[in-house]
Design a protein around this motif. Sequence first.
Motif, PDB file in Angstrom:
ATOM      1  N   ILE A 197      52.576  33.431  37.736  1.00 36.98           N
ATOM      2  CA  ILE A 197      51.176  33.234  38.143  1.00 36.98           C
ATOM      3  C   ILE A 197      50.585  34.446  38.851  1.00 36.98           C
ATOM      4  O   ILE A 197      49.371  34.626  38.838  1.00 36.98           O
ATOM      5  N   TRP A 220      43.079  28.290  38.900  1.00 35.73           N
ATOM      6  CA  TRP A 220      44.247  27.426  38.628  1.00 35.73           C
ATOM      7  C   TRP A 220      44.532  26.504  39.821  1.00 35.73           C
ATOM      8  O   TRP A 220      44.702  25.306  39.641  1.00 35.73           O
ATOM      9  N   ASP A 241      54.036  35.984  31.048  1.00 37.83           N
ATOM     10  CA  ASP A 241      52.980  34.963  30.945  1.00 37.83           C
ATOM     11  C   ASP A 241      53.353  33.645  31.625  1.00 37.83           C
ATOM     12  O   ASP A 241      52.560  32.714  31.667  1.00 37.83           O
ATOM     13  N   TRP A 295      48.279  37.052  37.160  1.00 41.66           N
ATOM     14  CA  TRP A 295      46.861  36.746  36.970  1.00 41.66           C
ATOM     15  C   TRP A 295      45.990  37.500  37.973  1.00 41.66           C
ATOM     16  O   TRP A 295      46.466  37.936  39.026  1.00 41.66           O
ATOM     17  N   SER A 296      44.709  37.591  37.649  1.00 42.88           N
ATOM     18  CA  SER A 296      43.747  38.132  38.612  1.00 42.88           C
ATOM     19  C   SER A 296      43.542  37.095  39.710  1.00 42.88           C
ATOM     20  O   SER A 296      43.912  35.924  39.556  1.00 42.88           O
ATOM     21  N   GLN A 331      41.577  34.127  38.329  1.00 44.43           N
ATOM     22  CA  GLN A 331      42.387  33.205  37.518  1.00 44.43           C
ATOM     23  C   GLN A 331      43.294  32.356  38.399  1.00 44.43           C
ATOM     24  O   GLN A 331      43.452  31.156  38.183  1.00 44.43           O
ATOM     25  N   LEU A 332      43.867  33.008  39.401  1.00 39.21           N
ATOM     26  CA  LEU A 332      44.790  32.305  40.289  1.00 39.21           C
ATOM     27  C   LEU A 332      44.065  31.187  41.045  1.00 39.21           C
ATOM     28  O   LEU A 332      44.520  30.043  41.097  1.00 39.21           O
TER      29      LEU A 332
END
Length: 356
Positions: free
Chosen positions: A340, A351, A337, A343-344, A347-348
């Motif tokens: 990075i 961010w 977690d 992540w999908s 999500q990336l």
Amino acid sequence: MKARDPIADLRRIAFLLERANEATYRVRAFRSAAKTLAALPSAEVAERARAGTLTELSGVGDVTARCVAESLAGEEPVYLRRLLATEGSDLDAEATALRTALRGDCHTHSDWSDGGSPMEEMALAAVELGHEYVVLTDHSPRLTVARGLTADRLRRQLDHVQTVNEALPEGFRILTGIEVDILADGSLDQDEKLLARLDVVVGSVHSGLNDERSKMTRRMLTAIANPHLDVLGHCTGRMVSSRPAAVTGPGDRGHRARTRKESDFDADAVFAACAEHDVAVEINSRPERQDPPKRLIRRALEAGCRFAINTDAHAPGQLDWQRFGCERAARCGVPADRVINTWSAEQLVDWTRRRS
Ligand SMILES: [Zn+2]
Ligand SMILES: [Zn+2]
């Protein structure tokens, strides 16, 4: 806080390293430091720790001196804490779990800069590996030896990525990006507006790697504070082994390996800044880089940093090198977690957009 016994801590670390079958030279560093310090009056050890002169003793290096300073301050040394945290866990299983959790790669090159293959081929290899995305991070203008992209060529590349993405299998895409040079003054070697358009910005130092400590630290801190920077690439610049050209590939000019020592910078300040500005620290999987070294991965983890486990692939087959980075991350206890690229793509990109 009450001081701990620094010699006992060094011996404990050596014992744990031996049990984990780590390289002999690494174990020896802790054993010989313990031996040197055991021969001195404890008041002298404490005085030298305060004055920062432990490393003047033969057999005591930066890492062991830091452990001693932490013990004397009453803290469990970070090195020991991270070893204990991974003790008894099955590192092979942990590394496999991390590799399985990765859904993409945030640092790859194509033949637009010094990679050997077109982005289409890199993408298809990434699909085969089960990735959902690769970030295409070709070099920036000043890295002329690696055919760094001018602003114009980068704009053209962005259009091309769009075209290529339309032809790629559903559920996979190339994300746009750059491996931008961190220049001598810490600024980033590309047009601001273009950096803002990219999905992911990796920033790396490729020049002046021997800059003196304070200069290199300032340079890195300036880059980390830049809101466009998302990932700090191969932060020490070290090269641990020479690789034959057959491994690095003919187009691999920017990354051709010679052995090179780590750049000197204040790692605690740099990682604290990465945590503060939410910049991910890259764990570079290239066998000749293995950057950062594990002791620094441990410090970055303690500092609260996120990580990106990247291949820095210059050819399709190199996209499978993530395993090496995962093994090193697992040995340092990096949880999925904090990474990075677990992540999908959505999500990336969320961010990186939120950050800049
Ligand atoms: Zn690089
Ligand atoms: Zn690279």
